[in-house]
Each structure stands twice: as C-alpha cells, then as structure tokens.
Scaffold this active site. Sequence first.
Site, PDB file in Angstrom:
ATOM      1  N   ARG A  62       1.243   0.352  10.317  1.00 49.46           N
ATOM      2  CA  ARG A  62       0.110   0.179  11.214  1.00 49.46           C
ATOM      3  C   ARG A  62       0.390  -0.859  12.303  1.00 49.46           C
ATOM      4  O   ARG A  62       1.141  -1.815  12.078  1.00 49.46           O
ATOM      5  CB  ARG A  62      -1.117  -0.251  10.387  1.00 49.46           C
ATOM      6  CG  ARG A  62      -1.613   0.859   9.492  1.00 49.46           C
ATOM      7  CD  ARG A  62      -2.655   0.386   8.488  1.00 49.46           C
ATOM      8  NE  ARG A  62      -3.154   1.519   7.730  1.00 49.46           N
ATOM      9  CZ  ARG A  62      -2.537   2.027   6.660  1.00 49.46           C
ATOM     10  NH1 ARG A  62      -1.405   1.502   6.235  1.00 49.46           N
ATOM     11  NH2 ARG A  62      -3.045   3.076   6.023  1.00 49.46           N
ATOM     12  N   HIS A  99       9.209   9.454   4.593  1.00 49.34           N
ATOM     13  CA  HIS A  99       7.977   9.308   3.815  1.00 49.34           C
ATOM     14  C   HIS A  99       7.927  10.280   2.633  1.00 49.34           C
ATOM     15  O   HIS A  99       6.868  10.774   2.267  1.00 49.34           O
ATOM     16  CB  HIS A  99       6.788   9.560   4.752  1.00 49.34           C
ATOM     17  CG  HIS A  99       5.521   8.914   4.331  1.00 49.34           C
ATOM     18  ND1 HIS A  99       4.825   9.269   3.218  1.00 49.34           N
ATOM     19  CD2 HIS A  99       4.806   7.907   4.902  1.00 49.34           C
ATOM     20  CE1 HIS A  99       3.748   8.536   3.107  1.00 49.34           C
ATOM     21  NE2 HIS A  99       3.698   7.697   4.110  1.00 49.34           N
ATOM     22  N   TYR A 103       7.544  11.793  -0.963  1.00 48.81           N
ATOM     23  CA  TYR A 103       6.800  11.455  -2.184  1.00 48.81           C
ATOM     24  C   TYR A 103       7.639  11.934  -3.364  1.00 48.81           C
ATOM     25  O   TYR A 103       7.859  13.147  -3.507  1.00 48.81           O
ATOM     26  CB  TYR A 103       5.464  12.185  -2.231  1.00 48.81           C
ATOM     27  CG  TYR A 103       4.414  11.771  -1.225  1.00 48.81           C
ATOM     28  CD1 TYR A 103       4.613  11.913   0.153  1.00 48.81           C
ATOM     29  CD2 TYR A 103       3.190  11.273  -1.649  1.00 48.81           C
ATOM     30  CE1 TYR A 103       3.630  11.546   1.066  1.00 48.81           C
ATOM     31  CE2 TYR A 103       2.185  10.911  -0.744  1.00 48.81           C
ATOM     32  CZ  TYR A 103       2.430  11.051   0.611  1.00 48.81           C
ATOM     33  OH  TYR A 103       1.440  10.696   1.510  1.00 48.81           O
ATOM     34  N   HIS A 117       1.569   5.082  11.860  1.00 53.00           N
ATOM     35  CA  HIS A 117       2.726   5.995  11.779  1.00 53.00           C
ATOM     36  C   HIS A 117       3.045   6.703  13.090  1.00 53.00           C
ATOM     37  O   HIS A 117       3.343   7.899  13.106  1.00 53.00           O
ATOM     38  CB  HIS A 117       2.496   7.041  10.679  1.00 53.00           C
ATOM     39  CG  HIS A 117       2.547   6.496   9.288  1.00 53.00           C
ATOM     40  ND1 HIS A 117       3.067   5.270   8.967  1.00 53.00           N
ATOM     41  CD2 HIS A 117       2.102   7.026   8.114  1.00 53.00           C
ATOM     42  CE1 HIS A 117       2.969   5.060   7.679  1.00 53.00           C
ATOM     43  NE2 HIS A 117       2.384   6.109   7.110  1.00 53.00           N
ATOM     44  N   ASP A 166       0.041   0.060  -2.007  1.00 49.85           N
ATOM     45  CA  ASP A 166       0.266   0.591  -0.662  1.00 49.85           C
ATOM     46  C   ASP A 166       0.827  -0.549   0.184  1.00 49.85           C
ATOM     47  O   ASP A 166       0.493  -0.692   1.352  1.00 49.85           O
ATOM     48  CB  ASP A 166      -1.078   1.078  -0.093  1.00 49.85           C
ATOM     49  CG  ASP A 166      -0.901   1.982   1.109  1.00 49.85           C
ATOM     50  OD1 ASP A 166      -1.889   2.586   1.559  1.00 49.85           O
ATOM     51  OD2 ASP A 166       0.241   2.083   1.608  1.00 49.85           O
ATOM     52  N   GLU A 168       9.184   3.653   1.101  1.00 53.64           N
ATOM     53  CA  GLU A 168       9.501   3.764   2.533  1.00 53.64           C
ATOM     54  C   GLU A 168      10.249   2.520   3.027  1.00 53.64           C
ATOM     55  O   GLU A 168       9.635   1.506   3.371  1.00 53.64           O
ATOM     56  CB  GLU A 168       8.223   3.952   3.340  1.00 53.64           C
ATOM     57  CG  GLU A 168       7.346   5.117   2.879  1.00 53.64           C
ATOM     58  CD  GLU A 168       5.898   4.929   3.285  1.00 53.64           C
ATOM     59  OE1 GLU A 168       5.647   4.551   4.443  1.00 53.64           O
ATOM     60  OE2 GLU A 168       5.015   5.156   2.445  1.00 53.64           O
TER      61      GLU A 168
HETATM   62  C1  G6D Z   1      -2.532   6.165   3.731  1.00 50.76           C
HETATM   63  O1  G6D Z   1      -2.400   3.789   3.539  1.00 50.76           O
HETATM   64  C2  G6D Z   1      -1.687   4.990   3.311  1.00 50.76           C
HETATM   65  C3  G6D Z   1      -0.407   4.970   4.080  1.00 50.76           C
HETATM   66  O2  G6D Z   1       0.413   3.904   3.655  1.00 50.76           O
HETATM   67  C4  G6D Z   1       0.318   6.295   3.894  1.00 50.76           C
HETATM   68  O3  G6D Z   1       1.506   6.289   4.620  1.00 50.76           O
HETATM   69  C5  G6D Z   1      -0.592   7.421   4.369  1.00 50.76           C
HETATM   70  O4  G6D Z   1      -1.803   7.406   3.663  1.00 50.76           O
HETATM   71  C6  G6D Z   1       0.044   8.774   4.128  1.00 50.76           C
HETATM   72  O5  G6D Z   1      -2.963   5.976   5.044  1.00 50.76           O
END
Ligand code: G6D
Length: 348
Positions: free
Chosen positions: A80, A179, A181, A105, A252, A313
Amino acid sequence: MKITQEKFGECNSETVYSYQMENDHGFKMNCITLGCIITSIETPDKNGKYENIVLGFDTVEDYLEYSPYFGSIVGRVAGRIKKGTFELDGETYNLPQNENTNHLHGGPNSFDKKVWNAKKIENENEVGIQFSYESKDGENGYPGNVTVYATYILNNENELTITYSATTDKKTLINLTNHTYFNLSGNTKRDIMAHKLKLKSNEYLELDDLFLPTGKLLSVKNSPFDFVDGKKLNEAILSEDDQIKKVGQGIDHPFLLTENHNEEIVLEDDESGRKLIIETDEESVVVYTSNMLEGDFSIRGVQAEKYLGICLETQGLPDSINQPTFKPCILDVGEEYKTSTTYKFTRI
Ligand code: G6D
C-alpha cells in the site's frame, strides 16, 4: 527438461498463452502471460503423489473476475501507498486510491491484469520464461517509462527462481513481488491452519486500521508473530492479539528478514510431507494467510474461504516512500532494479 506453449485464452482481444515447464523428475508448473500468473505447481507428497500446491483458475475470465492476485506479479509497487500520494524531487504524484483511501498493489488493472510478452528459455538443466512489459509514463499515475522483466527459471533440483529487473527514463518507484497462494496439502484438500511456518525474522511492522505501516517495528518475541523456531499457523491465526484481529483474524504483515539466501523462509505440511524453502535477496516478506479470501466463487471446485492459502511475498517494505525510516523503493535513470527469489520444493 521440457517447456511447451499453448493458447490459454483471450484478454481484451489479446491472446493469453500458457507455458508448461517440467523437469526430469516430474516436477511440473504452469504459468500464463496474463500477469505472469503461476496457475499451478505440481510436487510429490510423502507417498510420491503429484498434486497442485497453489491456488488458481483454469480460465482468463475467472482470473479477471475473481482472482485476489492468485499467482501474479504485483507492481509497479507491491503493498500500500498511503492516500496514493508521494513526493519525488519536489513533485507530488497522486495514484488511484483502489482500496479505501490508499493505493494497493500498483492500482487497478495493473501488472497482474496486463498481458506480458514472453520468451522461452531452454538449456540442458533449466527451462524458463522471460516475461517483459513496457509500463508507460503516467500508467496509474507513476512517472517514467519503465521496462520490466520477470524471469521464471525451473531447474532439475525442483527450484523455481524468479528474477525481476527494471529500468526507467525518469525517477520513479518500483517494488515487485509474486503473489502466489501456497497450500501444500495438495489440490486444496485442507486449509493452511496446520501448515508450519519458520521465519528468520525478529521484527514485523505494526499496521493501522487501513493495513498501512505505522512506521513502528514490533519485536516478534512473546507474540503470535514469533516464527523463529517454527510453529503451526493456527497458533498465530487463532490468537487474540490486536494485530492479528486487526487484519481479519490472521497475518497480513511485513516481516523484516535477518538473513538472506539461508533458508530464511520455510513452510511445511506434516500430513502431506511437503516442504517449501524460500530464499531471497529482499529485506522483507509479507506473510498473508488469505484472511480476506471469501466470496461467491469456487477455486477449482473448492469454495473460496479464508485460510485456503498462504502468500509469502518477498519485497521491499510497504509505503516506504512515505516512511522516513524505511529504505525507499526509488529507481532512478541509469539504475537497474534487480532482485530475485528462489522457491525450493522438497519434502520433510
Ligand atoms: C488484502 O490486505 C490484503 C493484501 O495484503 C492482499 O495482498 C490482498 O488482499 C490480496 O487486501
């Protein structure tokens, strides 16, 4: 070593190609030119059964409609930027505020939604793809024409190395990451609660109510954020800690790494026997336990819900341009932005 290309779909009348890379031991991974997205990675469990260990979709349409950055490159600036604004050499720039009042992002329709160029790389012991993209001056409010490369290389040691590089014709910002998962259970059989994480990190960033860093570094000691000796994710996620609750009952947060290229990030799943070791030259890793992954869609047949995947990340610190004590992610004319992260897929 094998790499094959085929058509995956269309995005705004541009063809999206997929590339399947396979090494001599049966390790397979797929990625596509939309957002350099890693759509699948197949590794063996303790019984030698190959299963997919990343969240993804099988169509362009699903990625465009539902994906919260599944497998994609994130940029120009991952994380951010407060109020979407920053100053460079006395000039103020305003970026789109695509999450509340902040810029997230790289903004809307950013690198994760672009169709990148791709060039195959084929050598005896490695195959890969060099993705490239020309980000025009003013794209999402950022200064400078920036040429970006993201190179994915798979070798015969079941290692995937992602190398990012960029140059600009005007001072700008850049902070790239991938990014993906991860879910080591295999085909998302279970969530990540029983996954074990080990981090070489003694400090993490405190976040405010909008998930922006306050600038304060917090010690992991005696907190749910202490992964120095490794522990199961549910021990942190189910904690009553304010910072855990603040981000939707999970993690997060950016963690500062104390070492590079020395097994600084390790994820394990006892039940499947899979293990992922991540090594990077980056200063930090944002750990995200998919606390926001809820929605009316399914992921290859599994209903979207929180804790289905963990993102690791590797990147520079978020909002660094606005935090005087953070290293700013500035790229100047004549400089090269270059960073790399290696993912080693193995077994416990
Ligand atoms: C949410 O806060 C999270 C971020 O860190 C993540 O990258 C995003 O979802 C996909 O905003």
